[in-house]
Design an enzyme around this catalytic site. Structure first.
Site, PDB file in Angstrom:
ATOM      1  N   LYS A  66       0.861  -1.186   0.000  1.00 11.70           N
ATOM      2  CA  LYS A  66       0.000   0.000   0.000  1.00 11.70           C
ATOM      3  C   LYS A  66       0.891   1.227   0.000  1.00 11.70           C
ATOM      4  CE  LYS A  66      -4.515   0.694   0.045  1.00 11.70           C
ATOM      5  NZ  LYS A  66      -5.506  -0.093  -0.710  1.00 11.70           N
TER       6      LYS A  66
ATOM      7  N   GLY B 168      -5.186   2.444  -7.779  1.00  9.28           N
ATOM      8  CA  GLY B 168      -5.797   3.599  -7.143  1.00  9.28           C
ATOM      9  C   GLY B 168      -6.414   3.246  -5.800  1.00  9.28           C
ATOM     10  N   ASP B 169      -6.778   4.279  -5.059  1.00  7.26           N
ATOM     11  CA  ASP B 169      -7.487   4.159  -3.793  1.00  7.26           C
ATOM     12  C   ASP B 169      -8.163   5.506  -3.574  1.00  7.26           C
ATOM     13  OD1 ASP B 169      -7.377   4.154  -0.475  1.00  7.26           O
ATOM     14  OD2 ASP B 169      -7.610   2.149  -1.299  1.00  7.26           O
TER      15      ASP B 169
ATOM     16  N   THR C 261     -14.918  -3.364  -7.610  1.00 11.96           N
ATOM     17  CA  THR C 261     -15.030  -3.462  -6.153  1.00 11.96           C
ATOM     18  C   THR C 261     -16.492  -3.459  -5.718  1.00 11.96           C
ATOM     19  OG1 THR C 261     -12.930  -2.262  -5.982  1.00 11.96           O
ATOM     20  CG2 THR C 261     -14.196  -2.563  -3.964  1.00 11.96           C
TER      21      THR C 261
END
Length: 448
Positions: free
Chosen positions: A129, A168-169, A212
């Site tokens: 991360k 991405g996040d 997601t």
């Protein structure tokens, strides 16, 4: 069993002593380690290997400064991070988050969760991360581009298609991924699948945007079906209005559910007639506006300042899809009092530990994030496969593979819970199933 409980407590005490301020990381370590004791009991050799100590220590932590110039010509400086947590079963894989709250504790918690999530996917990817305390909100495209280019000018040294593949996040969407990929290609003079979530014209995968949210609903539906509950006609409360929430709403509506809420960082909307998703997409994806604009078009809808109140809306199914720790004990008690039947985590660890315990102890079906929101990283791994093969699969093919992966993750979590005597506890089952795979790989590879 007592010996393994003592071993777990010793490891937890050590990480608190070493990094006393990393509360988010401590919480996820406690949640994971206390639930995997049956696996440790079955494999006492893991204690000799000091496997837990290695599991919770990142293989590599990179911290760097990110200087960039704003539209006024002034120099700004942010901090960048990459946590390369585990490469036991494949190259590091995990998102980049651009948000003022980003720090080592949050990224270590996210990276640890990512390791287990990626293991559950059944795909050959490790966990990591990264991100920055940079806030893209309110910045111009030029400012975001200059920041991303500066960020990648350092990060490129540590990533690669067979080393570490970010995605991405929060705060990192298609725009940011495009700028990051362009700078990587410029510096390295190579065209490779080093980032996922790319645009469709330069190596992205169909269904990645939806993955997601869709994956969350595939998992939740498996859980509901297993308990003889039909999702059709059920009332659903969703938090968030970003990528995960948007496509969780879309898939829930396709399945016949009625979604009545969504939110952003300022507040939430409640539409008793059901969320108008086209309008939400226009506000958030096209205009980059605030969710309160929704009530300008739908007069029967209500807008409320503050996000926490979203869980006071009566619903059958709650889907927290915004951020970590958004669903606390008080919110859990309100949901239970209002008759909620199931909670499915779309964000990363959005429920506090005491909230989870309360929900489970009151018979609420609980789909944990590390299993239920694995759809995004799974399709990211499928994007990596397409890049390696120089192919592009159809939306239907990717979506079919996604559903198969989520069905398998549910089966793993359910099966492991039953195997180790905690039937129905999908959180413990997911932790044990993911950890067992990682532990076996680490044990086989020696003391590294």
């Amino acid at each position: 069993m007592a010996d393994m409980k003592a071993y777990v407590q010793q490891v937890l005490d050590e990480i608190v002593k070493r990094d006393p301020d990393q509360k988010e990381f401590h919480n996820t370590a406690k949640e994971i380690l206390t639930s995997i004791i049956p696996v440790l009991e079955a494999h006492p050799e893991y204690q000799k290997d000091r496997l837990l100590e290695r599991f919770l220590e990142p293989e590599r932590t990179v911290i760097f400064r990110v200087p960039w110039v704003d539209d006024n010509g002034d120099l700004q400086v942010n901090r960048g991070f990459r946590i390369q947590m585990s490469s036991a079963i494949g190259p590091y894989k995990g998102g980049l988050r651009f948000h003022p709250s980003v720090n080592l504790s949050i990224l270590k918690f996210l990276a640890t969760e990512q390791v287990l999530k990626n293991a559950l996917s059944g795909l050959p990817i490790g966990g990591g991360k990264g991100g920055s305390d940079f806030d893209p909100k309110g910045k111009s495209d030029g400012e975001v581009m200059r920041f991303c280019q500066s960020f990648m000018t350092e990060l490129y040294r540590h990533i690669g298609a067979d080393t570490d593949v970010p995605a991405g996040d929060i705060g990192v969407g298609g725009r940011e991924i495009g700028y990051l990929f362009g700078q990587y290609k410029r510096i390295r003079d190579t065209y490779e699948g080093v980032l996922t979530g790319k645009g469709l014209t330069f190596g992205g995968s169909l269904a990645r945007t939806e993955a997601t949210g869709y994956g969350l609903l595939y998992f939740v539906k498996d859980m509901l079906d297993d308990n003889n509950i039909d999702i059709k006609g059920k009332t659903v409360a969703v938090s968030g209005a970003g990528n995960v929430a948007t496509y969780a709403i879309e898939k829930a509506q396709q399945m016949g559910a009625k979604v009545v809420t969504c939110s952003d960082s300022n507040g939430y909307i409640y539409d008793p007639e059901g969320i108008d998703l086209d309008l939400v997409k226009d506000i958030k994806e096209v205009r980059r506006g605030r969710i309160k604009e929704y009530v300008e078009k739908h007069r029967k809808a209500e807008y409320h300042e503050g996000c926490k109140g979203v869980w006071t809306v009566k619903c059958d199914i709650a889907l927290p899809c915004a951020t970590q720790n958004e669903l606390d004990l008080e919110s859990a008690k309100t949901l239970v009092a209002n008759g909620v039947k199931a909670v499915g985590e779309g964000a990363n660890m959005p429920s506090t530990l005491d909230a989870i315990e309360y929900l489970q102890s009151n018979g609420v079906l609980f789909a944990p994030a590390k299993a239920a929101n694995a759809g995004g990283v799974s399709v990211s791994a499928l994007e990596m496969s397409q890049n390696s093969e120089r192919l592009s699969w159809t939306f239907e093919e990717v979506d079919h593979r996604l559903k198969g992966i989520m069905d398998n993750i549910y089966a793993q979590a359910k099966g492991c819970a039953e195997k180790y005597g905690c039937k129905g506890n999908l959180l413990a089952g997911a932790n044990m199933a993911g950890f067992a795979k990682i532990a076996e790989a680490m044990h086989a590879q020696g003391w590294v």
